[in-house]
Design an enzyme around this catalytic site. Structure first.
Site, PDB file in Angstrom:
ATOM      1  N   GLU A  49     -13.811  62.165  34.827  1.00  0.00           N
ATOM      2  CA  GLU A  49     -13.107  61.960  33.545  1.00  0.00           C
ATOM      3  C   GLU A  49     -13.410  63.055  32.520  1.00  0.00           C
ATOM      4  OE1 GLU A  49     -12.471  58.283  31.641  1.00  0.00           O
ATOM      5  OE2 GLU A  49     -12.012  57.205  33.477  1.00  0.00           O
ATOM      6  N   HIS A 272     -19.447  54.587  30.600  1.00  0.00           N
ATOM      7  CA  HIS A 272     -20.130  54.315  31.871  1.00  0.00           C
ATOM      8  C   HIS A 272     -21.593  54.731  31.739  1.00  0.00           C
ATOM      9  CE1 HIS A 272     -16.678  53.793  34.858  1.00  0.00           C
ATOM     10  NE2 HIS A 272     -16.086  53.940  33.687  1.00  0.00           N
TER      11      HIS A 272
END
Lengths: 423, 423
Positions: A49, A272
């Protein structure tokens, strides 16, 4: 390579949540991540990402003294978001973009536009060939009614196949990434069974971090409670997986995760949690251990997970066919309406109304046409996956029934599997 | 595997020209092809342009006694057109769809809809691992002004990379297919230099067939003279290529092509000529021959062809960026016009005319939007190819400058190549 050598490998993995304009405090998080990576000096840092190439270039410049080699995997329209920083020279790299990756008309989910992929790096470490893979599978937006399940299973299979076929000469295989799969999910089991990869969290001798190794936790200020759904304590969807060839032994000495904030108890690097593993590779006496990557797998869990995956992909195929059929009908209906409108306009009917209706009808025909073609392609992609699964299933079943020694019988079985598959 | 063993491999390759409704005498040609393949009983028959799955199923049934194993490679909307029939069991198969494959708006050329790919089969023959690849690259419609050149070079590179990364444990590598490349074309040289594959036509001890091994010849009644353009005697675009690992020696004992008619002097099987090779694999003393597939290549031809490919892909990238920019402007213009039409309609201007203009404008905005996204994706795909080429080029250059022994310097060079690539 000395017979009693040990190679220590320190690995970092993080889904960086780096969506330009949308992800909160992106610039600050990327800066702090760079400082941390520089200070820790891992052997490999694998990131997901990193959607903005500017972020990659910023990190590249910042990390250059500590990580002289780096690569950004470009694909799709937005990009795969995958990149890697390495202390060691990268010998080779390549990538494979997944055939199936959601639907272009699900614009708000965006995955289709990213060109989700798996990236491969080949490194040589003390005479060892290390194949390091980094990946990010399609997100799960609704666990109860997951319209992307068949695609994610197909992606997990393609990932496993890519690793299987490209790592045959590697001594050590490492896979890091955000799989968007819980440990017991079908895709995760399929990947592990077919490649023989081990999960660092389950294997490590020393774990420090979030409860049950979760990589999305409610304590993280960027995580919305509703994202965790029925898992209020968190979910584990990011992984470090590894294996070594016979004659080598790989173990995870330590595994750490961040716990909702950065390692200095500051704001988190991402929504995350980061994974940090210390892996040890050393010689071990060769064992008779028929690895599933080097021949037919005899284990029953493989047969069972292949069968499950086959059924899931088969259901996805039926769904894709259904959508293609519906779209075909819509094209037919649209064409019929267009002909009717032409006839009415020619016959002197309210021309303004006919013209007003013309636009949505042209839109219907074109839109349904594209929709039709997309789902035909989807069905073909799922068919391809199902065929591959069926072939391996045929071989695994035969091997299981006849025992590992029955090679001729196994080959015959494979043939029969082949026959069945194409019928 | 005995030390003095010899494995003989008889291979058949044909681009079948099997376009439903469009290709002449398709059913008859497929039937006769099946009869011929049954009679000749090759080890492997690799076919391209079998666009109709019904044709594959027909052949599968017909060839079942002689070729018990078969596989059809499904991809894209129409399909890859690739299939294979094998006398020996297929151990494993997989495929890789090329990232770039023409333009969806070039509907009359159709390649984009096919999902052109490379298929891989793993076979075990007398203890040897054979990786057989079958492929079909993007067609060349205008050699003077070839708008697909960058895509075809990118495909050739991706094909070479796929073979390179998946064949590292294979004893013998075989590639058959319609490359849509003349022997001296950039893509063909790139493929051969990077994989180390040899051309059966150039290597064979015994050739029988069309002049200069051409696989599209004017004598073939299905070939239109204008298709051959400035090559009135024919073109060679279909290939059988092979190599073996060190310690094994592979040679082409005989190579035959059809010559504008079928082997019984009847009407041809296709508009392409078939290739039939007898290959011999035997032991040979291992030689120090640093293969380009197992490390950096030192040869100057590699550096030169990589540089040429880099330039071609770079030019393609510039073109893709230009199209994306133009499409971006068109979207802007379309939106402006739509706003203007709304304002005019609201202001009481001729509403019928405003409505009439609304449809083409919506079409313009949507069409240009899709066009923009497509070319952004194209540019990313070409960028990825260019980066891979640059990386290999950096390593090859360093190896060439410093000699094969200078491993540390080579690695440093690779790092520098890496740095340059991302700048």
């Amino acid at each position: 390579m000395k017979p009693n050598f040990t190679v220590r490998l320190r690995v970092f993995n993080l889904n960086c949540w780096g969506i330009p304009y949308l992800s909160k405090h992106r610039a600050d998080r990327v800066k702090r991540l760079g400082d941390f990576l520089n200070m820790e000096s891992f052997d490999l840092a694998l990131l997901e990402e990193v959607w903005s190439e500017q972020d990659f270039q910023y990190l590249r410049q910042k990390l250059l003294p500590t990580y002289p080699a780096a690569h950004y995997f470009r694909s799709g329209i937005i990009g795969s978001g995958l990149c890697v920083f390495s202390k060691h020279p990268i010998q080779e790299f390549t990538q494979h973009v997944f055939t199936l990756n959601g639907y272009p008309y699900m614009i708000h989910h965006c995955d289709w536009f990213c060109g989700k992929a798996v990236g491969l790096l080949v490194l040589h470490l003390n005479g060892l060939v290390l194949n390091a893979y980094v990946t990010h599978l399609h997100a799960e937006y609704n666990r109860q009614k997951d319209i992307y399940l068949a695609h994610r299973v197909a992606q997990a299979w393609e990932l496993a196949q890519f690793i299987h076929h490209t790592s045959k000469k590697a001594d050590v295989v490492l896979l890091c990434g955000d799989l968007n799969l819980h440990p017991k999910d079908l895709g995760c089991r399929l990947l592990k069974e077919w490649t023989g990869l081990h999960d660092a969290y389950l294997e490590t001798q020393d774990f420090k971090g979030s409860e049950e190794g979760c990589t999305m936790v409610p304590k993280n200020c960027y995580v919305k409670q509703q994202e965790l759904g029925p898992f209020p304590l968190g979910i584990r969807i990011d992984y470090i997986l590894y294996k070594a060839v016979s004659g080598l032994c790989i173990s995870c000495k330590t595994l750490k995760t961040t716990t909702g904030h950065d390692p200095y108890s500051g704001p988190p690097f991402s929504d995350h949690e980061a994974l940090m593993a210390t892996l040890c590779v050393r010689h071990s006496p060769p064992q008779h251990n028929p690895s599933p990557t080097h021949g037919p797998a005899e284990s029953s869990p493989l047969t069972s997970v292949l069968r499950e995956a086959w059924a899931e992909v088969d259901q996805g195929m039926a769904q894709a066919h259904w959508w293609a059929t519906m779209a075909g009908y819509a094209v037919g209906l649209g064409l019929l309406l267009l002909a009717l409108l032409c006839a009415l306009a020619a016959g002197g009917w309210n021309r303004e109304a006919a013209l007003l209706l013309w636009t949505p009808n042209v839109g219907l025909v074109l839109g349904a046409g594209v929709f039709y073609l997309f789902h035909v392609q989807e069905a073909k992609g799922l068919f391809k996956t199902r065929t591959e699964l069926q072939h391996v299933l045929g071989r695994a079943r035969e091997a299981q029934d006849l025992g590992p020694e029955s090679q001729p019988a196994l080959l015959l079985g494979q043939q029969e599997g082949d026959r069945a598959e194409e019928q």
